[in-house]
Design an enzyme around this catalytic site. Sequence first.
Site, PDB file in Angstrom:
ATOM      1  N   LYS A  11       0.956  -1.114   0.321  1.00  0.00           N
ATOM      2  CA  LYS A  11       0.305  -0.063  -0.292  1.00  0.00           C
ATOM      3  C   LYS A  11       0.459   1.559  -0.198  1.00  0.00           C
ATOM      4  O   LYS A  11       2.169   1.193   0.840  1.00  0.00           O
ATOM      5  CB  LYS A  11      -1.311  -0.406   1.440  1.00  0.00           C
ATOM      6  CG  LYS A  11      -2.233  -1.302   1.079  1.00  0.00           C
ATOM      7  CD  LYS A  11      -3.226  -1.221   2.189  1.00  0.00           C
ATOM      8  CE  LYS A  11      -3.804  -2.127   2.871  1.00  0.00           C
ATOM      9  NZ  LYS A  11      -5.322  -2.639   3.183  1.00  0.00           N
ATOM     10  N   TYR A  51     -12.428  -2.390  -3.293  1.00  0.00           N
ATOM     11  CA  TYR A  51     -12.911  -1.932  -2.625  1.00  0.00           C
ATOM     12  C   TYR A  51     -14.609  -2.058  -1.556  1.00  0.00           C
ATOM     13  O   TYR A  51     -14.708  -1.532  -0.920  1.00  0.00           O
ATOM     14  CB  TYR A  51     -12.365  -1.567  -1.009  1.00  0.00           C
ATOM     15  CG  TYR A  51     -10.568  -1.131  -0.468  1.00  0.00           C
ATOM     16  CD1 TYR A  51     -11.192  -2.896  -0.093  1.00  0.00           C
ATOM     17  CD2 TYR A  51      -9.641  -0.588  -0.838  1.00  0.00           C
ATOM     18  CE1 TYR A  51      -9.162  -3.423   0.753  1.00  0.00           C
ATOM     19  CE2 TYR A  51      -8.853  -1.466  -0.321  1.00  0.00           C
ATOM     20  CZ  TYR A  51      -8.606  -2.662  -0.135  1.00  0.00           C
ATOM     21  OH  TYR A  51      -6.903  -2.959   0.729  1.00  0.00           O
ATOM     22  N   ASN A 114      -1.974   0.460   6.751  1.00  0.00           N
ATOM     23  CA  ASN A 114      -1.463  -0.932   7.328  1.00  0.00           C
ATOM     24  C   ASN A 114      -0.988  -1.552   6.232  1.00  0.00           C
ATOM     25  O   ASN A 114      -0.801  -2.866   6.582  1.00  0.00           O
ATOM     26  CB  ASN A 114      -2.749  -2.027   8.004  1.00  0.00           C
ATOM     27  CG  ASN A 114      -3.818  -2.057   7.081  1.00  0.00           C
ATOM     28  OD1 ASN A 114      -3.567  -1.625   5.937  1.00  0.00           O
ATOM     29  ND2 ASN A 114      -4.589  -3.050   7.282  1.00  0.00           N
ATOM     30  N   HIS A 117      -2.536  -5.409   1.880  1.00  0.00           N
ATOM     31  CA  HIS A 117      -3.215  -5.930   1.507  1.00  0.00           C
ATOM     32  C   HIS A 117      -2.990  -7.693   0.847  1.00  0.00           C
ATOM     33  O   HIS A 117      -1.971  -7.628   0.238  1.00  0.00           O
ATOM     34  CB  HIS A 117      -3.997  -5.493   0.301  1.00  0.00           C
ATOM     35  CG  HIS A 117      -5.059  -6.898  -0.036  1.00  0.00           C
ATOM     36  ND1 HIS A 117      -6.644  -7.019   0.334  1.00  0.00           N
ATOM     37  CD2 HIS A 117      -5.727  -7.515  -1.350  1.00  0.00           C
ATOM     38  CE1 HIS A 117      -7.181  -6.914   0.021  1.00  0.00           C
ATOM     39  NE2 HIS A 117      -6.690  -7.625  -1.382  1.00  0.00           N
ATOM     40  N   GLU A 128      -9.611 -10.836  -7.057  1.00  0.00           N
ATOM     41  CA  GLU A 128      -8.559  -9.962  -7.432  1.00  0.00           C
ATOM     42  C   GLU A 128      -7.317  -9.875  -8.528  1.00  0.00           C
ATOM     43  O   GLU A 128      -6.876  -8.844  -8.630  1.00  0.00           O
ATOM     44  CB  GLU A 128      -7.939  -9.409  -5.825  1.00  0.00           C
ATOM     45  CG  GLU A 128      -8.720  -9.423  -5.393  1.00  0.00           C
ATOM     46  CD  GLU A 128      -8.580  -9.199  -3.066  1.00  0.00           C
ATOM     47  OE1 GLU A 128      -9.480  -9.096  -2.480  1.00  0.00           O
ATOM     48  OE2 GLU A 128      -7.289  -9.651  -3.077  1.00  0.00           O
TER      49      GLU A 128
END
Length: 142
Positions: A11, A51, A114, A117, A128
């Site tokens: 990320k 998302y 965070n 993913h 995905e």
Amino acid sequence: MSVQQTLSIIKPNAVAKNAIGAICDRFEKAGLRILAARMLHMSREQAAAFYAVHQGKPFFDELVGFMTSGPVLAMALEGEDAIALNREIMGATNPAQAAPGTIRADFADSFTENAVHGSDAPDTAATEIAFFFPEGVCVRTR
Ligand code: UDP
């Protein structure tokens, strides 16, 4: 156990820390093989679509804003039990609960930021991977 593929995203906050190499090193040392990799700066439309399952939740706008704040590295990873293995290496979603030595414990900045993913099940992994790699991924024989 079986050989699985899973989608990983490094990320924007982890990319900004120049932690791509450190994170990929953890994947490779754990036996996960990189089959595809793509650096991109996601649009709001792409992030919202990726998302979509979280649409309407209180953290959705912050999540989309964060995921579009800079480039990400999307990767297809393969290995024995890759989905669970990747999530083990990543640590808990909330970094405050992530076990020591996990990626999120070491590189997360907040619940939203965070660091990584990882797909959570075989069906979402397939969806995905196709989202970022519609042309397919490499087959590795060695
Ligand atoms: N997230 C957040 N607040 C929450 C829950 C999730 O900001 O209360 C963000 C966080 O970046 C997380 C992502 O939304 O990684 C997707 O949430 P999910 O529950 O799917 O967790 P993951 O599969 O990424 O561990």
